[in-house]
Structure formats: structure tokens, C-alpha cells
Motif scaffolding. Structure first.
Motif, PDB file in Angstrom:
ATOM      1  N   PHE A   1      -2.440   6.460   4.601  1.00 25.22           N
ATOM      2  CA  PHE A   1      -2.584   5.560   3.461  1.00 25.22           C
ATOM      3  C   PHE A   1      -3.857   5.908   2.694  1.00 25.22           C
ATOM      4  N   PRO A   2      -3.744   6.403   1.474  1.00 19.17           N
ATOM      5  CA  PRO A   2      -4.933   6.781   0.709  1.00 19.17           C
ATOM      6  C   PRO A   2      -5.941   5.648   0.524  1.00 19.17           C
ATOM      7  N   ASP A   3      -5.474   4.407   0.446  1.00 24.43           N
ATOM      8  CA  ASP A   3      -6.374   3.278   0.218  1.00 24.43           C
ATOM      9  C   ASP A   3      -6.889   2.649   1.508  1.00 24.43           C
ATOM     10  N   LEU A   4      -6.421   3.127   2.660  1.00 19.95           N
ATOM     11  CA  LEU A   4      -6.828   2.569   3.950  1.00 19.95           C
ATOM     12  C   LEU A   4      -7.362   3.700   4.834  1.00 19.95           C
TER      13      LEU A   4
ATOM     14  N   SER B   1       0.872   4.820  -9.768  1.00 18.82           N
ATOM     15  CA  SER B   1       0.366   5.511 -10.965  1.00 18.82           C
ATOM     16  C   SER B   1      -1.134   5.757 -10.876  1.00 18.82           C
ATOM     17  N   GLU B   2      -1.882   4.787 -10.366  1.00 17.71           N
ATOM     18  CA  GLU B   2      -3.323   4.974 -10.194  1.00 17.71           C
ATOM     19  C   GLU B   2      -3.601   6.093  -9.190  1.00 17.71           C
ATOM     20  N   LEU B   3      -2.856   6.107  -8.102  1.00 17.27           N
ATOM     21  CA  LEU B   3      -3.057   7.150  -7.095  1.00 17.27           C
ATOM     22  C   LEU B   3      -2.665   8.524  -7.626  1.00 17.27           C
ATOM     23  N   LYS B   4      -1.599   8.585  -8.415  1.00 16.79           N
ATOM     24  CA  LYS B   4      -1.176   9.864  -8.986  1.00 16.79           C
ATOM     25  C   LYS B   4      -2.249  10.430  -9.911  1.00 16.79           C
ATOM     26  N   ALA B   5      -3.031   9.567 -10.537  1.00 19.49           N
ATOM     27  CA  ALA B   5      -4.106   9.999 -11.429  1.00 19.49           C
ATOM     28  C   ALA B   5      -5.359  10.420 -10.662  1.00 19.49           C
ATOM     29  N   ASP B   6      -5.396  10.152  -9.369  1.00 18.95           N
ATOM     30  CA  ASP B   6      -6.534  10.515  -8.530  1.00 18.95           C
ATOM     31  C   ASP B   6      -6.326  11.935  -8.009  1.00 18.95           C
ATOM     32  N   PRO B   7      -7.171  12.894  -8.410  1.00 19.89           N
ATOM     33  CA  PRO B   7      -6.957  14.281  -7.987  1.00 19.89           C
ATOM     34  C   PRO B   7      -7.007  14.483  -6.475  1.00 19.89           C
ATOM     35  N   GLU B   8      -7.663  13.588  -5.751  1.00 20.84           N
ATOM     36  CA  GLU B   8      -7.718  13.708  -4.297  1.00 20.84           C
ATOM     37  C   GLU B   8      -6.401  13.299  -3.633  1.00 20.84           C
ATOM     38  N   VAL B   9      -5.538  12.611  -4.375  1.00 18.77           N
ATOM     39  CA  VAL B   9      -4.293  12.102  -3.806  1.00 18.77           C
ATOM     40  C   VAL B   9      -3.057  12.717  -4.463  1.00 18.77           C
ATOM     41  N   SER B  10      -3.176  13.124  -5.708  1.00 20.30           N
ATOM     42  CA  SER B  10      -2.007  13.545  -6.483  1.00 20.30           C
ATOM     43  C   SER B  10      -1.245  14.715  -5.854  1.00 20.30           C
TER      44      SER B  10
ATOM     45  N   TYR C   1       0.846  -1.191   0.000  1.00 20.19           N
ATOM     46  CA  TYR C   1       0.000   0.000   0.000  1.00 20.19           C
ATOM     47  C   TYR C   1       0.879   1.237   0.000  1.00 20.19           C
ATOM     48  N   VAL C   2       0.466   2.237  -0.763  1.00 20.10           N
ATOM     49  CA  VAL C   2       1.192   3.502  -0.802  1.00 20.10           C
ATOM     50  C   VAL C   2       0.929   4.253   0.498  1.00 20.10           C
ATOM     51  N   ALA C   3       2.018   4.689   1.117  1.00 22.40           N
ATOM     52  CA  ALA C   3       1.951   5.532   2.302  1.00 22.40           C
ATOM     53  C   ALA C   3       2.428   6.924   1.927  1.00 22.40           C
ATOM     54  N   ILE C   4       1.761   7.923   2.437  1.00 20.67           N
ATOM     55  CA  ILE C   4       2.188   9.310   2.249  1.00 20.67           C
ATOM     56  C   ILE C   4       2.764   9.768   3.582  1.00 20.67           C
ATOM     57  N   ILE C   5       3.987  10.273   3.534  1.00 19.90           N
ATOM     58  CA  ILE C   5       4.712  10.652   4.739  1.00 19.90           C
ATOM     59  C   ILE C   5       4.897  12.156   4.754  1.00 19.90           C
ATOM     60  N   GLU C   6       4.398  12.785   5.811  1.00 25.51           N
ATOM     61  CA  GLU C   6       4.487  14.237   5.932  1.00 25.51           C
ATOM     62  C   GLU C   6       5.390  14.599   7.103  1.00 25.51           C
ATOM     63  N   ASP C   7       6.475  15.287   6.788  1.00 24.16           N
ATOM     64  CA  ASP C   7       7.400  15.773   7.808  1.00 24.16           C
ATOM     65  C   ASP C   7       7.126  17.259   7.995  1.00 24.16           C
ATOM     66  N   ALA C   8       6.461  17.603   9.100  1.00 22.70           N
ATOM     67  CA  ALA C   8       6.036  18.981   9.353  1.00 22.70           C
ATOM     68  C   ALA C   8       7.097  19.812  10.064  1.00 22.70           C
ATOM     69  N   GLY C   9       8.282  19.267  10.229  1.00 23.11           N
ATOM     70  CA  GLY C   9       9.350  20.036  10.855  1.00 23.11           C
ATOM     71  C   GLY C   9       9.867  19.403  12.122  1.00 23.11           C
TER      72      GLY C   9
END
Length: 98
Positions: free
Chosen positions: A21-24, A66-75, A4-12
């Protein structure tokens, strides 16, 4: 093996590094550092799967980057943050059909 694709945000330096996880939906993790956040992510997925299994719900299909990148809510999140592929738990759980 499913990942599963994880998006990692480092806020400082004064905030935890967040992982979601966009799919979870509702599955998230964190750590004090990027390395710690990535180490914690598989456990978050495993616990999320346990909850889903306990509720008798189907496992969401893991979309490709690639599928997630095409999703405007995730891209935008993918463009602005680090992404990683996190393995699904090794149990005999089958993803939901499309």
C-alpha cells in the motif's frame, strides 16, 4: 468509507502474490493466488491500523488512484501491476489532516 490503493504483484507460479500500500508504509500482505492475496489484504490493513493506534500515531490520508498515478514514486508500479481498493477498518479512526 475510506479505501486505500493496494498494488498487487504476481511474480509467477512459484512465488506468492504480494500486496503493498503506497499510503501505508510497511503494510503488506500476500497469498498463493491473486484471490487469496486480495482476501488477506483487509486484515493486513486492520492490523497495521491497530499498530498505528497503539503507537498513538495519526492515520495517513488515503490518496485517490489519480493522485497516486501523478506520484512518480508510485506511477510505475501502478502501470506494471494490478491495483485494488481495499477498505479501511470500520473503526472510528480519522485520517490525518493534510
Amino acid at each position: 468509507m475510506t479505501h486505500y490503493v493496494a498494488i498487487i504483484e504476481d511474480a509467477g507460479p512459484d512465488q506468492a502474490v504480494g500486496v503493498w500500500f503506497p499510503d501505508l508504509p510497511g503494510c503488506f500482505s500476500a497469498g498463493d493466488t491473486l484471490d487469496e492475496a486480495l482476501t488477506n489484504a483487509p486484515e493486513a490493513v486492520a492490523l497495521w491500523f491497530e499498530d498505528l493506534e497503539g503507537e498513538g500515531r495519526a492515520i495517513p490520508r488515503a490518496r485517490t488512484p489519480s493522485e497516486l498515478k501523478a506520484d512518480p514514486e508510485v506511477s510505475t508500479d501502478m502501470a506494471n501491476h494490478v491495483i485494488a481498493l481495499i477498505p479501511a477498518p470500520g473503526r472510528a479512526l480519522q485520517p490525518a489532516a493534510e
